[in-house]
Design a protein around this motif. Sequence first.
Motif, PDB file in Angstrom:
ATOM      1  N   LEU A  78      10.047  -8.439   7.067  1.00 39.53           N
ATOM      2  CA  LEU A  78      10.301  -7.015   7.304  1.00 39.53           C
ATOM      3  C   LEU A  78       9.798  -6.172   6.130  1.00 39.53           C
ATOM      4  O   LEU A  78       9.171  -5.125   6.316  1.00 39.53           O
ATOM      5  CB  LEU A  78      11.799  -6.773   7.525  1.00 39.53           C
ATOM      6  CG  LEU A  78      12.415  -7.378   8.787  1.00 39.53           C
ATOM      7  CD1 LEU A  78      13.923  -7.200   8.767  1.00 39.53           C
ATOM      8  CD2 LEU A  78      11.822  -6.739  10.039  1.00 39.53           C
ATOM      9  N   LEU A  79      10.069  -6.650   4.926  1.00 32.74           N
ATOM     10  CA  LEU A  79       9.623  -5.934   3.724  1.00 32.74           C
ATOM     11  C   LEU A  79       8.121  -6.093   3.526  1.00 32.74           C
ATOM     12  O   LEU A  79       7.405  -5.125   3.249  1.00 32.74           O
ATOM     13  CB  LEU A  79      10.366  -6.465   2.493  1.00 32.74           C
ATOM     14  CG  LEU A  79      11.893  -6.478   2.541  1.00 32.74           C
ATOM     15  CD1 LEU A  79      12.446  -7.112   1.268  1.00 32.74           C
ATOM     16  CD2 LEU A  79      12.456  -5.076   2.701  1.00 32.74           C
ATOM     17  N   LEU A  80       7.656  -7.332   3.676  1.00 35.69           N
ATOM     18  CA  LEU A  80       6.254  -7.658   3.421  1.00 35.69           C
ATOM     19  C   LEU A  80       5.330  -6.898   4.377  1.00 35.69           C
ATOM     20  O   LEU A  80       4.326  -6.300   3.956  1.00 35.69           O
ATOM     21  CB  LEU A  80       6.063  -9.167   3.578  1.00 35.69           C
ATOM     22  CG  LEU A  80       4.929  -9.838   2.816  1.00 35.69           C
ATOM     23  CD1 LEU A  80       5.106  -9.656   1.320  1.00 35.69           C
ATOM     24  CD2 LEU A  80       4.878 -11.323   3.160  1.00 35.69           C
ATOM     25  N   TRP A 107       1.935   0.210   4.964  1.00 35.49           N
ATOM     26  CA  TRP A 107       1.802   1.468   4.226  1.00 35.49           C
ATOM     27  C   TRP A 107       0.620   1.425   3.269  1.00 35.49           C
ATOM     28  O   TRP A 107      -0.054   2.432   3.076  1.00 35.49           O
ATOM     29  CB  TRP A 107       3.096   1.763   3.481  1.00 35.49           C
ATOM     30  CG  TRP A 107       4.189   2.278   4.372  1.00 35.49           C
ATOM     31  CD1 TRP A 107       4.068   2.653   5.674  1.00 35.49           C
ATOM     32  CD2 TRP A 107       5.567   2.476   4.025  1.00 35.49           C
ATOM     33  NE1 TRP A 107       5.282   3.082   6.161  1.00 35.49           N
ATOM     34  CE2 TRP A 107       6.218   2.983   5.171  1.00 35.49           C
ATOM     35  CE3 TRP A 107       6.304   2.273   2.867  1.00 35.49           C
ATOM     36  CZ2 TRP A 107       7.579   3.299   5.183  1.00 35.49           C
ATOM     37  CZ3 TRP A 107       7.660   2.582   2.874  1.00 35.49           C
ATOM     38  CH2 TRP A 107       8.287   3.097   4.025  1.00 35.49           C
ATOM     39  N   ARG A 108       0.363   0.263   2.694  1.00 38.19           N
ATOM     40  CA  ARG A 108      -0.743   0.155   1.742  1.00 38.19           C
ATOM     41  C   ARG A 108      -2.098   0.209   2.436  1.00 38.19           C
ATOM     42  O   ARG A 108      -3.054   0.777   1.905  1.00 38.19           O
ATOM     43  CB  ARG A 108      -0.582  -1.130   0.929  1.00 38.19           C
ATOM     44  CG  ARG A 108      -1.619  -1.345  -0.142  1.00 38.19           C
ATOM     45  CD  ARG A 108      -1.189  -2.407  -1.152  1.00 38.19           C
ATOM     46  NE  ARG A 108      -0.540  -3.524  -0.562  1.00 38.19           N
ATOM     47  CZ  ARG A 108      -1.163  -4.572   0.004  1.00 38.19           C
ATOM     48  NH1 ARG A 108      -2.488  -4.575   0.048  1.00 38.19           N
ATOM     49  NH2 ARG A 108      -0.483  -5.574   0.519  1.00 38.19           N
ATOM     50  N   ASP A 164      -2.732   6.982   6.413  1.00 45.15           N
ATOM     51  CA  ASP A 164      -2.226   8.054   7.272  1.00 45.15           C
ATOM     52  C   ASP A 164      -0.789   7.780   7.718  1.00 45.15           C
ATOM     53  O   ASP A 164       0.026   8.698   7.818  1.00 45.15           O
ATOM     54  CB  ASP A 164      -3.130   8.234   8.498  1.00 45.15           C
ATOM     55  CG  ASP A 164      -4.495   8.791   8.113  1.00 45.15           C
ATOM     56  OD1 ASP A 164      -4.593   9.389   7.023  1.00 45.15           O
ATOM     57  OD2 ASP A 164      -5.450   8.608   8.887  1.00 45.15           O
ATOM     58  N   VAL A 165      -0.495   6.507   7.981  1.00 46.43           N
ATOM     59  CA  VAL A 165       0.877   6.128   8.347  1.00 46.43           C
ATOM     60  C   VAL A 165       1.804   6.366   7.155  1.00 46.43           C
ATOM     61  O   VAL A 165       2.898   6.923   7.292  1.00 46.43           O
ATOM     62  CB  VAL A 165       0.946   4.650   8.793  1.00 46.43           C
ATOM     63  CG1 VAL A 165       2.396   4.227   9.052  1.00 46.43           C
ATOM     64  CG2 VAL A 165       0.105   4.438  10.041  1.00 46.43           C
ATOM     65  N   LEU A 166       1.357   5.944   5.967  1.00 47.08           N
ATOM     66  CA  LEU A 166       2.153   6.168   4.757  1.00 47.08           C
ATOM     67  C   LEU A 166       2.398   7.653   4.542  1.00 47.08           C
ATOM     68  O   LEU A 166       3.537   8.064   4.246  1.00 47.08           O
ATOM     69  CB  LEU A 166       1.433   5.569   3.544  1.00 47.08           C
ATOM     70  CG  LEU A 166       2.047   5.877   2.174  1.00 47.08           C
ATOM     71  CD1 LEU A 166       3.474   5.357   2.063  1.00 47.08           C
ATOM     72  CD2 LEU A 166       1.180   5.300   1.052  1.00 47.08           C
ATOM     73  N   GLY A 175       2.617   6.789  -4.052  1.00 48.30           N
ATOM     74  CA  GLY A 175       1.437   6.579  -3.230  1.00 48.30           C
ATOM     75  C   GLY A 175       0.716   5.313  -3.628  1.00 48.30           C
ATOM     76  O   GLY A 175       1.241   4.465  -4.349  1.00 48.30           O
ATOM     77  N   THR A 176      -0.524   5.179  -3.169  1.00 49.75           N
ATOM     78  CA  THR A 176      -1.343   4.023  -3.512  1.00 49.75           C
ATOM     79  C   THR A 176      -2.164   4.338  -4.761  1.00 49.75           C
ATOM     80  O   THR A 176      -2.146   5.466  -5.265  1.00 49.75           O
ATOM     81  CB  THR A 176      -2.293   3.679  -2.349  1.00 49.75           C
ATOM     82  OG1 THR A 176      -3.191   4.778  -2.139  1.00 49.75           O
ATOM     83  CG2 THR A 176      -1.510   3.413  -1.068  1.00 49.75           C
ATOM     84  N   SER A 177      -2.906   3.360  -5.238  1.00 47.55           N
ATOM     85  CA  SER A 177      -3.744   3.584  -6.420  1.00 47.55           C
ATOM     86  C   SER A 177      -4.861   4.575  -6.128  1.00 47.55           C
ATOM     87  O   SER A 177      -5.375   5.226  -7.044  1.00 47.55           O
ATOM     88  CB  SER A 177      -4.337   2.257  -6.895  1.00 47.55           C
ATOM     89  OG  SER A 177      -5.034   1.619  -5.836  1.00 47.55           O
ATOM     90  N   ASP A 178      -5.213   4.718  -4.847  1.00 47.96           N
ATOM     91  CA  ASP A 178      -6.292   5.635  -4.465  1.00 47.96           C
ATOM     92  C   ASP A 178      -5.788   7.028  -4.088  1.00 47.96           C
ATOM     93  O   ASP A 178      -6.472   8.025  -4.319  1.00 47.96           O
ATOM     94  CB  ASP A 178      -7.086   5.063  -3.277  1.00 47.96           C
ATOM     95  CG  ASP A 178      -7.735   3.730  -3.619  1.00 47.96           C
ATOM     96  OD1 ASP A 178      -8.125   3.565  -4.784  1.00 47.96           O
ATOM     97  OD2 ASP A 178      -7.826   2.876  -2.728  1.00 47.96           O
ATOM     98  N   ARG A 179      -4.598   7.071  -3.474  1.00 48.45           N
ATOM     99  CA  ARG A 179      -4.076   8.353  -2.978  1.00 48.45           C
ATOM    100  C   ARG A 179      -2.660   8.573  -3.498  1.00 48.45           C
ATOM    101  O   ARG A 179      -1.723   7.892  -3.092  1.00 48.45           O
ATOM    102  CB  ARG A 179      -4.086   8.378  -1.439  1.00 48.45           C
ATOM    103  CG  ARG A 179      -5.492   8.318  -0.858  1.00 48.45           C
ATOM    104  CD  ARG A 179      -5.490   8.155   0.655  1.00 48.45           C
ATOM    105  NE  ARG A 179      -4.842   9.266   1.356  1.00 48.45           N
ATOM    106  CZ  ARG A 179      -4.946   9.458   2.680  1.00 48.45           C
ATOM    107  NH1 ARG A 179      -5.680   8.628   3.412  1.00 48.45           N
ATOM    108  NH2 ARG A 179      -4.344  10.467   3.258  1.00 48.45           N
TER     109      ARG A 179
END
Length: 434
Positions: A199-201, A207-208, A212-214, A246-250
């Motif tokens: 579930l976590l993984l 999201w990563r 757009d979902v994130l 966020g991610t490393s890109d966004r």
Amino acid sequence: MTIEQTTLLAGLNEPQKRAVTTTDGPLLILAGPGSGKTRVITHRMAYLVQHEQISPWRILGVTFTNKAAKEMRDRLEKLVGVSESKEMTIGTFHAICARVLRIEADHLAPLGLNKSFVILDTEEQTALIKQAVKDLNLDEKQNKPTTMQALISRAKNDLLGPEQMAEQAAKYIEEVAARVYKVYQKLLRANNSVDFDDLLLLTEQLWRREPDVLHHYQMRWQFIHVDEFQDCNLPQYKLIRLLGYGTSDRHEGLGNVCVVGDDDQMIYSWRGASSENVIRFEEDFPRAKIIMLEQNYRSTQSILDAAQNVVRRNRLRKDKKLWTALGSGEKIMVYEAYNEEEEGLFTAREIMRLLARGEIEKRGDVAVMYRTNAQSRAIEEQFLRANIPYKVIGSRKFYERKEIKDMVAYLRLLLNNHDELSLKRILGGRRRPL
């Protein structure tokens, strides 16, 4: 100051008030035991609604147990009302991730999952791992399913897939577990099922990989609250970071992340919780404010001093100066027994002594705590000999009872006709009329 604001802050000490009213940007609240952290986190969420005019729909509250989630919900109902508290998202990491994955089920299709996926409990996971061990022609006695299960869970808590686990294996048993892990995952997907770690993984991966979902959830949950932060494992911390940063890109997270915890109370290191969470948070959220809740409302000063002298030797912790207005209290007594039988005998005699001297009114005033269930035997034997009635807390949970699991198996098979585990449970039991 409005009437609502005055009411919310009434009875709070100064650090608690600062924690409630500091609503902009990341916030790390280090709360010592008995310092009112649950009250602070719920009042903070209510303050956002009543004073900052934030929509309850934008507020997320994450806990570690269903009981804690219910307590948080109950308190918020009293503070903001039933309808507004229902708009808030409150639950455990696993419950919230399960909800996200069912909503975003289209993204799970490449993995062989649909929105009716089943979440396996520990017993069902063990059954599937036994099947994986059998499929690989491994000796179950040498490769115990419980050991395989623990190693696979640890790998998932480290965000490792089967191939990565195999690459990092340092022992033969870990190499075997990586092979079992690969087959186990295939069996899970064939049953349209996941385990708790998945579930976590899967949510972290979703999201990563799907910005757009994130972004949708970053805009939905603009104010994030995490209770018992010290017990977060790596996937849970990554989920918090993705939402808040966020991610490393966004870097599209709004940064309104409030985490509450105590690095001295970490109890889940066996499943990946790390004392480095506080350090990680400060590095990932450099603007974070830190507030210490050091006034204890539960214990006497002698207990607090003893506890602090023990934990002060721990590394990677923030030093706190716990204090209380309840006075110094009784001194702590330490008794070193020769063996477990003598320990049980001392405990029984001490209870009888307290009763005889009138220091306690009834036996129900006494609680005996032990580290492992195996230690209860010696204590129970001495209680029986001394005719001291007692009640052992921690019996089998309702949903773990055989008859309940049998009934749930029928319901799950109706919902998910790929669930071979439930079918095997139904067919493997005593004969039933069909």
